[in-house]
Scaffold this motif. Structure first.
Motif: not given
Ligand SMILES: [Zn+2]
Length: 408
Positions: A205-234
């Motif tokens: 999304l960031i590298e190719d400026t895919q800003f049109d993938t942003i819409y209300h129903e799309h709540f989170s924009y995820l990197s592996l780092n963030t998912v790894d962190h959220i997984f570890a929290s639970f």
């Protein structure tokens, strides 16, 4: 000020403010054009503590997006093939058989689980949309008509229905409460079970400026780092990852319980590192995004106005969420784009939300012979260019605006 959906820190930084926009799938009928339209703020924030990129949390809005919306996965043939290949791969790698149990969250019309049913592997679909769930039941797929979260996960566990494999493709980024959903995954997973999640990759999304993938129903924009962190929290762990081409570049993440015997593969650490090197943990990566977006918007507007002054016809292809985000942000109406062509009979005869551009069937192209066809879903541009190759007969050209404007 709102709080981060994951770590509750105050969200101080705006990644992108797209103004106000209607829900992306709120297609209008002729009659609706005379009524007021709901517009909601579309602002994306980034948390400077856990780096979760997210829509602002307006709990009252969340309800708007949970209405019965019938999108049938089985309408795309390439999608069906992708689903079959994926199912066979999972069955083989995890040695799934009649004693296994597979759960799919957001199982839609059963397009994926039917591949497991064919091999006599017991499964369960979880799908709140009644119309699609009913279709799945015709393939003899048991369906629980609920939204998934901790409550449902614990209920399944108490009924002895923990899974060897839980599949959640293109749902993790679309749940309002990512913590509750992750707790549900933990509860519903067998002791040595496998999680398989697909979601669009924030890095693309960031590298190719895919800003049109942003819409209300799309709540989170995820990197592996963030998912790894959220997984570890639970109490979960990412042990494998694949980069796949869906939706302009997605990740398929494989997870397990924290103490699972499987070792974390090297490619997980490699991708975590790559994301860090690319600046996923630096505020300036997010703060510089807006300028790239505005350049793309301005380039498209200049192009459209220039062609209009030369009396050239421009139409668009693909009445999907992506196009709506883009056209609404750019403020394009049907004075600049005559109509948009879409394959779906459900959308034909309707109008795009906010821009009110009419949606028509493909026959209209040969009738009008437009000079330019703007392809809104750039992720399937090759497919569209092939399908509409006949526009070359009258010297028609294709236009793609992301990551930068070009005619083909
Ligand atoms: Zn956070």
């Amino acid at each position: 000020m709102t709080n981060c959906r994951h770590c509750q820190s105050i969200l101080k930084h705006t990644f992108l403010d797209l103004g106000h926009a209607p829900p992306s799938n709120a297609y209008l009928s002729q009659k609706d054009l005379n009524s007021p339209e709901v517009h909601l703020p579309l602002k994306i924030k980034v948390c400077d503590r856990c780096w979760l990129v997210q829509t602002e949390d307006h709990t009252s809005f969340d309800k708007i997006f949970t209405e019965d919306y019938a999108y049938f996965s089985s309408t795309s043939s390439s999608y069906l093939l992708h689903a079959k290949d994926y199912s066979n791969k999972m069955i083989k790698e995890l040695n799934l058989d009649k004693d296994s149990y597979v759960i799919e969250i957001a199982s839609n019309d059963g397009y994926l689980l039917k591949n497991f049913i064919e091999k006599k592997i017991p499964c369960l679909g979880i799908e709140p949309t009644k119309s699609t769930a009913d279709v799945a039941e015709k393939y003899n797929i048991p369906v629980m008509k609920e939204f998934f979260g901790e409550r449902v996960g614990k209920q399944l566990a108490s009924e002895g229905k923990q899974a060897d494999l839980i599949i959640a493709n293109n749902v993790y980024a679309h749940v309002p409460d990512i913590n509750d959903f992750t707790k549900g995954l933990k509860a519903a997973l067998k002791i040595n079970g496998t999680l398989s999640l697909e979601f669009p990759h924030l890095l693309n999304l960031i590298e190719d400026t895919q800003f049109d993938t942003i819409y209300h129903e799309h709540f989170s924009y995820l990197s592996l780092n963030t998912v790894d962190h959220i997984f570890a929290s639970f109490g979960l762990r990412v042990w494998d990852v694949e980069e796949i081409s869906t939706h302009g570049g997605s990740l398929r993440v494989y997870g397990c319980h924290q103490n699972d015997k499987r070792k974390t593969k090297k490619n997980v650490n490699d991708l975590l590192k790559k994301e860090t090197i690319k600046g996923i943990h630096k505020l300036e990566t997010y703060m510089s995004f807006k300028d790239k977006v505005n350049k793309i918007k301005d380039d498209l507007l200049l192009f459209l106005i220039e062609q209009k002054r030369q009396s050239d016809n421009i139409i668009a292809y693909g009445a999907a969420a992506k196009g709506n985000t883009f056209l609404n942000y750019a403020g394009v109406k049907n004075d600049l784009i005559d109509f948009v062509v879409d394959k779906s009979p459900y959308k034909q005869g309707k109008f795009l939300p906010a821009s009110h551009i009419p949606i028509v069937s493909e026959e209209k192209i040969s009738e009008i012979k437009p000079k330019y066809v703007l392809i809104l879903p750039w992720n399937i541009k090759e497919e569209v260019i092939e399908q509409l190759s006949y526009i070359r007969k009258w010297n028609g050209k294709f236009v793609v605006a992301i990551p930068n404007l070009r005619t083909i």
